[in-house]
Design an enzyme around this catalytic site. Structure first.
Site, mmCIF file in Angstrom:
data_model
loop_
_atom_site.group_PDB
_atom_site.id
_atom_site.type_symbol
_atom_site.label_atom_id
_atom_site.label_comp_id
_atom_site.label_asym_id
_atom_site.label_seq_id
_atom_site.Cartn_x
_atom_site.Cartn_y
_atom_site.Cartn_z
ATOM 1 N N ALA A 65 0.796 -0.807 0.440
ATOM 2 C CA ALA A 65 -0.068 0.077 -0.128
ATOM 3 C C ALA A 65 1.271 1.270 -0.089
ATOM 4 O O ALA A 65 1.963 1.200 0.278
ATOM 5 C CB ALA A 65 -1.115 -0.233 1.068
ATOM 6 N N GLY A 109 0.297 -5.519 0.729
ATOM 7 C CA GLY A 109 -0.992 -5.401 0.201
ATOM 8 C C GLY A 109 -0.430 -5.882 -1.394
ATOM 9 O O GLY A 109 -1.282 -6.440 -1.623
ATOM 10 N N GLU A 112 -0.483 -9.313 -0.810
ATOM 11 C CA GLU A 112 -1.993 -9.687 -0.140
ATOM 12 C C GLU A 112 -3.080 -9.404 -1.406
ATOM 13 O O GLU A 112 -3.389 -10.262 -1.881
ATOM 14 C CB GLU A 112 -1.989 -9.179 1.046
ATOM 15 C CG GLU A 112 -1.796 -9.126 1.587
ATOM 16 C CD GLU A 112 -1.490 -8.111 3.092
ATOM 17 O OE1 GLU A 112 -1.561 -6.444 2.909
ATOM 18 O OE2 GLU A 112 -1.895 -7.903 4.453
ATOM 19 N N GLU A 132 5.002 -5.175 6.972
ATOM 20 C CA GLU A 132 5.075 -4.872 7.405
ATOM 21 C C GLU A 132 4.818 -3.832 8.398
ATOM 22 O O GLU A 132 5.236 -2.786 9.434
ATOM 23 C CB GLU A 132 3.310 -4.330 8.189
ATOM 24 C CG GLU A 132 2.038 -4.403 6.443
ATOM 25 C CD GLU A 132 2.189 -6.033 5.729
ATOM 26 O OE1 GLU A 132 2.991 -6.606 5.711
ATOM 27 O OE2 GLU A 132 1.340 -5.489 5.276
HETATM 28 C C1 HXC Z 1 5.189 3.812 -1.231
HETATM 29 C C2 HXC Z 1 6.941 3.277 -2.317
HETATM 30 C C3 HXC Z 1 6.231 2.148 -1.784
HETATM 31 C C4 HXC Z 1 5.485 2.336 -1.132
HETATM 32 C C5 HXC Z 1 8.081 2.298 -2.804
HETATM 33 N N1 HXC Z 1 7.921 3.220 -3.392
HETATM 34 N N2 HXC Z 1 7.600 1.289 -2.558
HETATM 35 N N3 HXC Z 1 5.975 4.386 -2.076
HETATM 36 N N4 HXC Z 1 4.065 2.963 -1.203
HETATM 37 N N5 HXC Z 1 4.471 0.875 -0.720
HETATM 38 C C6 HXC Z 1 8.660 4.078 -4.422
HETATM 39 C C7 HXC Z 1 9.885 4.795 -2.721
HETATM 40 O O1 HXC Z 1 9.627 5.153 -2.300
HETATM 41 C C8 HXC Z 1 10.664 5.175 -3.979
HETATM 42 O O2 HXC Z 1 10.084 6.404 -4.338
HETATM 43 C C9 HXC Z 1 10.332 4.373 -5.462
HETATM 44 O O3 HXC Z 1 9.012 3.827 -5.467
HETATM 45 C C10 HXC Z 1 11.350 3.174 -5.622
HETATM 46 O O4 HXC Z 1 11.915 2.631 -4.533
HETATM 47 P P1 HXC Z 1 13.190 2.098 -3.706
HETATM 48 O O5 HXC Z 1 13.336 1.938 -2.353
HETATM 49 O O6 HXC Z 1 13.998 3.478 -4.523
HETATM 50 O O7 HXC Z 1 13.585 1.053 -4.541
HETATM 51 P P2 HXC Z 1 14.374 0.158 -4.301
HETATM 52 O O8 HXC Z 1 16.105 0.769 -2.906
HETATM 53 O O9 HXC Z 1 14.926 -1.256 -5.602
HETATM 54 O O10 HXC Z 1 13.982 -0.656 -3.223
HETATM 55 C C11 HXC Z 1 12.795 -1.266 -3.299
HETATM 56 C C12 HXC Z 1 11.936 -1.343 -2.037
HETATM 57 C C13 HXC Z 1 11.559 -0.654 -1.454
HETATM 58 C C14 HXC Z 1 12.050 -2.814 -1.195
HETATM 59 C C15 HXC Z 1 10.876 -2.998 -2.209
HETATM 60 O O11 HXC Z 1 10.686 0.589 -2.215
HETATM 61 C C16 HXC Z 1 10.408 -1.198 -0.113
HETATM 62 O O12 HXC Z 1 10.691 -1.694 1.061
HETATM 63 N N6 HXC Z 1 9.467 -0.430 -0.568
HETATM 64 C C17 HXC Z 1 7.550 -0.715 0.819
HETATM 65 C C18 HXC Z 1 8.226 -1.892 0.864
HETATM 66 C C19 HXC Z 1 6.823 -1.642 1.843
HETATM 67 O O13 HXC Z 1 6.799 -1.973 3.282
HETATM 68 N N7 HXC Z 1 5.673 -2.396 1.619
HETATM 69 C C20 HXC Z 1 4.638 -2.645 3.160
HETATM 70 C C21 HXC Z 1 3.495 -0.830 2.764
HETATM 71 S S1 HXC Z 1 2.771 -1.183 3.698
HETATM 72 P P3 HXC Z 1 11.246 7.453 -4.639
HETATM 73 O O14 HXC Z 1 10.338 8.734 -5.550
HETATM 74 O O15 HXC Z 1 12.266 7.901 -3.705
HETATM 75 O O16 HXC Z 1 11.960 6.999 -5.683
HETATM 76 C C22 HXC Z 1 0.849 -2.346 3.289
HETATM 77 C C23 HXC Z 1 -0.112 -2.453 3.763
HETATM 78 C C24 HXC Z 1 -1.421 -3.000 3.601
HETATM 79 O O17 HXC Z 1 1.674 -2.618 2.218
HETATM 80 C C25 HXC Z 1 -2.255 -3.600 4.138
HETATM 81 C C26 HXC Z 1 -3.351 -1.851 4.259
HETATM 82 C C27 HXC Z 1 -4.714 -2.068 4.704
#
Ligand code: HXC
Length: 258
Positions: A65, A109, A112, A132
């Site tokens: 998400a 997400g 999921e 998360e």
């Molecule tokens: C918003 C995101 C994002 C996310 C990545 N980006 N994941 N933006 N939400 N979930 C954005 C980054 O900010 C970045 O933007 C661009 O995408 C590229 O990501 P990088 O981090 O620079 O890439 P990399 O170094 O290759 O790392 C990839 C990654 C990392 C390991 C996937 O991005 C990451 O850890 N993302 C978050 C993963 C996460 O925690 N997911 C769970 C979310 S909570 P910029 O602008 O800086 O280029 C969830 C809850 C669901 O899903 C339930 C809801 C009800």
């Protein structure tokens, strides 16, 4: 309809939904999830479509998400807004089979969403995780429920509690994904599987999907009874006559209800 966050196409008898927020690794927001629902409504209503594939990009199926959008949420924002999950179960409620073709990250997400599909075909680059906990939250779109059902308690706890990622090979071993293929082939493999399914009798395909899903919702004896009743009902279909007649005549079946 003009979609902002997804691309919707048809390939043969398959509906294809490609998540398309490349700058944020396909991070999910309400609009994107609503758009998936809208596309599924269309595919479900279309007599020309027998199965659906949901895919992302080479780098990410979906990285979860949208964290930026959620960062300042109060409890009331989260509860009332039901961010990304207000229309979430639409994928699960689709009666036609839905295959996830996953390359790169399928996190939070994103994992999921893939798990809500009927099967996951993974590229050898795929990485699955429920990270998360690192954000001070927990999986909220089915991760703590669907992951243990797919991979068992030990691995689900491991992934949800440590936030480590699982690669495609481990995911296949654990039963989360049905096949692993080289990254450049993942979409073709999923489309081919979907096309195969779309060539069978649609009511029978729907009965199979319903029956397998029943296994996760009922006791064994209730599930077996459900299967038996549905099995018997298949004999009311002319597609059963056609399938068996074709086998006996050593020809390819031409199913009527597709
Ligand atoms: C918003 C995101 C994002 C996310 C990545 N980006 N994941 N933006 N939400 N979930 C954005 C980054 O900010 C970045 O933007 C661009 O995408 C590229 O990501 P990088 O981090 O620079 O890439 P990399 O170094 O290759 O790392 C990839 C990654 C990392 C390991 C996937 O991005 C990451 O850890 N993302 C978050 C993963 C996460 O925690 N997911 C769970 C979310 S909570 P910029 O602008 O800086 O280029 C969830 C809850 C669901 O899903 C339930 C809801 C009800």
């Amino acid at each position: 309809m003009n979609y902002e966050n997804i691309v919707v196409e048809t390939r043969g008898r398959v509906g294809l939904i490609t998540l398309n927020r490349p700058k944020a690794l396909n991070a999910l927001n309400d609009t994107l999830v609503d758009e998936i629902g809208h596309a599924l409504d269309g595919f479900e209503a279309s007599e020309d479509i027998g199965a659906v594939v949901i895919t992302g990009s080479e780098k990410a199926f979906a990285a979860g998400a949208d964290i930026g959008a959620m960062a300042s949420f109060s409890y009331m924002d989260a509860y009332k807004g039901d961010y990304i999950t207000r229309n979430w179960e639409r994928v699960r409620s689709c009666r036609k089979p839905v295959i996830a073709a996953v390359a790169g990250f399928a996190l939070g997400g994103g994992c999921e969403l893939a798990m809500m599909c009927d099967m996951i075909i993974a590229a050898d680059t795929a990485k699955f995780g429920q990270p998360e906990v690192k954000l001070g939250i927990l999986p909220g779109a089915g991760g703590t429920q669907r992951l243990p059902r797919a991979v068992g308690k030990a691995k689900a706890m491991d992934l949800c509690l440590t936030a480590r990622f699982m690669d495609a090979e481990e995911a296949e071993r654990a039963g989360l994904v049905s096949r692993v293929v080289p990254a450049e082939k993942v979409l073709d493999e999923a489309l081919a599987a979907a096309e195969t399914i779309a060539g069978y009798s649609l009511p029978v395909v729907m009965m199979i999907k319903e029956s397998v899903n029943r296994a996760f919702e009922s006791s064994l004896s209730e599930g077996l009874l459900f299967e038996r009743r549905v099995f018997h009902s298949a004999f009311a279909l002319d597609d059963q006559k056609e399938g068996m007649a074709a086998f006996v005549a050593k020809r390819k079946p031409a199913f009527k209800h597709r």
